[in-house]
Design a protein around this motif. Structure first.
Motif, PDB file in Angstrom:
ATOM      1  N   THR A  39      -9.908  -3.810  16.655  1.00 49.93           N
ATOM      2  CA  THR A  39      -9.518  -3.233  15.362  1.00 49.93           C
ATOM      3  C   THR A  39      -8.788  -4.304  14.556  1.00 49.93           C
ATOM      4  OG1 THR A  39      -9.259  -1.006  16.289  1.00 49.93           O
ATOM      5  CG2 THR A  39      -8.111  -1.462  14.229  1.00 49.93           C
ATOM      6  N   PRO A  40      -9.214  -4.567  13.309  1.00 50.54           N
ATOM      7  CA  PRO A  40      -8.512  -5.574  12.500  1.00 50.54           C
ATOM      8  C   PRO A  40      -7.142  -5.060  12.066  1.00 50.54           C
ATOM      9  CG  PRO A  40     -10.289  -4.567  11.232  1.00 50.54           C
ATOM     10  CD  PRO A  40     -10.363  -3.999  12.622  1.00 50.54           C
ATOM     11  N   LEU A  41      -6.101  -5.715  12.535  1.00 49.27           N
ATOM     12  CA  LEU A  41      -4.737  -5.257  12.282  1.00 49.27           C
ATOM     13  C   LEU A  41      -4.174  -5.798  10.974  1.00 49.27           C
ATOM     14  CD1 LEU A  41      -3.430  -5.731  15.923  1.00 49.27           C
ATOM     15  CD2 LEU A  41      -4.129  -3.587  14.829  1.00 49.27           C
ATOM     16  N   ILE A  42      -4.284  -7.091  10.770  1.00 47.80           N
ATOM     17  CA  ILE A  42      -3.770  -7.700   9.543  1.00 47.80           C
ATOM     18  C   ILE A  42      -4.793  -7.547   8.427  1.00 47.80           C
ATOM     19  CG2 ILE A  42      -3.053  -9.864   8.441  1.00 47.80           C
ATOM     20  CD1 ILE A  42      -1.842 -10.687  11.150  1.00 47.80           C
ATOM     21  N   SER A  43      -6.018  -7.987   8.666  1.00 45.26           N
ATOM     22  CA  SER A  43      -7.039  -7.904   7.618  1.00 45.26           C
ATOM     23  C   SER A  43      -7.414  -6.455   7.317  1.00 45.26           C
ATOM     24  CB  SER A  43      -8.279  -8.721   7.993  1.00 45.26           C
ATOM     25  OG  SER A  43      -8.891  -8.200   9.160  1.00 45.26           O
ATOM     26  N   GLY A  44      -7.134  -5.539   8.244  1.00 48.22           N
ATOM     27  CA  GLY A  44      -7.413  -4.127   8.015  1.00 48.22           C
ATOM     28  C   GLY A  44      -6.251  -3.373   7.400  1.00 48.22           C
ATOM     29  N   GLY A  45      -5.132  -4.054   7.171  1.00 45.56           N
ATOM     30  CA  GLY A  45      -4.003  -3.437   6.498  1.00 45.56           C
ATOM     31  C   GLY A  45      -3.058  -2.644   7.390  1.00 45.56           C
ATOM     32  N   ILE A  46      -3.256  -2.674   8.688  1.00 49.27           N
ATOM     33  CA  ILE A  46      -2.348  -1.963   9.587  1.00 49.27           C
ATOM     34  C   ILE A  46      -1.013  -2.702   9.681  1.00 49.27           C
ATOM     35  CG2 ILE A  46      -1.972  -1.232  11.978  1.00 49.27           C
ATOM     36  CD1 ILE A  46      -5.056  -0.780  12.125  1.00 49.27           C
ATOM     37  N   LEU A  47      -1.080  -4.020   9.781  1.00 56.75           N
ATOM     38  CA  LEU A  47       0.131  -4.845   9.836  1.00 56.75           C
ATOM     39  C   LEU A  47       0.290  -5.613   8.527  1.00 56.75           C
ATOM     40  CD1 LEU A  47      -0.092  -6.446  13.404  1.00 56.75           C
ATOM     41  CD2 LEU A  47       1.126  -4.377  12.732  1.00 56.75           C
ATOM     42  N   ASP A  48       1.413  -5.394   7.834  1.00 57.40           N
ATOM     43  CA  ASP A  48       1.743  -6.246   6.700  1.00 57.40           C
ATOM     44  C   ASP A  48       2.655  -7.363   7.211  1.00 57.40           C
ATOM     45  OD1 ASP A  48       4.262  -5.097   7.037  1.00 57.40           O
ATOM     46  OD2 ASP A  48       4.161  -3.903   5.201  1.00 57.40           O
ATOM     47  N   SER A  49       3.202  -8.158   6.323  1.00 63.16           N
ATOM     48  CA  SER A  49       3.998  -9.303   6.775  1.00 63.16           C
ATOM     49  C   SER A  49       5.242  -8.864   7.544  1.00 63.16           C
ATOM     50  CB  SER A  49       4.379 -10.194   5.592  1.00 63.16           C
ATOM     51  OG  SER A  49       5.102  -9.447   4.625  1.00 63.16           O
ATOM     52  N   ILE A  50       5.915  -7.819   7.088  1.00 66.15           N
ATOM     53  CA  ILE A  50       7.114  -7.346   7.783  1.00 66.15           C
ATOM     54  C   ILE A  50       6.753  -6.787   9.154  1.00 66.15           C
ATOM     55  CG2 ILE A  50       9.044  -5.698   7.707  1.00 66.15           C
ATOM     56  CD1 ILE A  50       9.253  -7.984   5.652  1.00 66.15           C
TER      57      ILE A  50
END
Length: 85
Positions: free
Chosen positions: A33-44
């Motif tokens: 599952t894409p976490l960063i590119s999928g918007g689940i994880l932002d920078s914070i």
């Protein structure tokens, strides 16, 4: 993958589900599952995850490693953590 990788992947999945996806079906968070590119994880959220990993496993990450290249999937995260153990 080896048992250590599986253990790390499982711990990271549990952390992400508890901290960033409360109430989400655990089956929907797969190893790719894409976490960063999928918007689940932002920078914070990514920094919070890195802090969790550093405390949990006693490893450190260089600034250039904290990117979608290494933190976009559970498999990538487990691989970089295990490489540092």
């Amino acid at each position: 993958m080896n048992e250590r990788t599986d253990d790390v992947r499982s711990a990271v999945k549990e952390y992400i589900l508890e901290e960033f996806l409360p109430g989400e079906n655990p089956e929907s968070l797969t190893t790719d599952t894409p976490l960063i590119s999928g918007g689940i994880l932002d920078s914070i959220a990514t920094i919070r995850l890195v802090d969790f990993l550093e405390q949990q496993y006693g490893v450190g990450f260089d600034a250039h490693e904290i990117s979608a290249d290494h933190f976009d999937t559970l498999d990538q995260i487990a691989a970089i953590v295990v490489s540092k153990l």
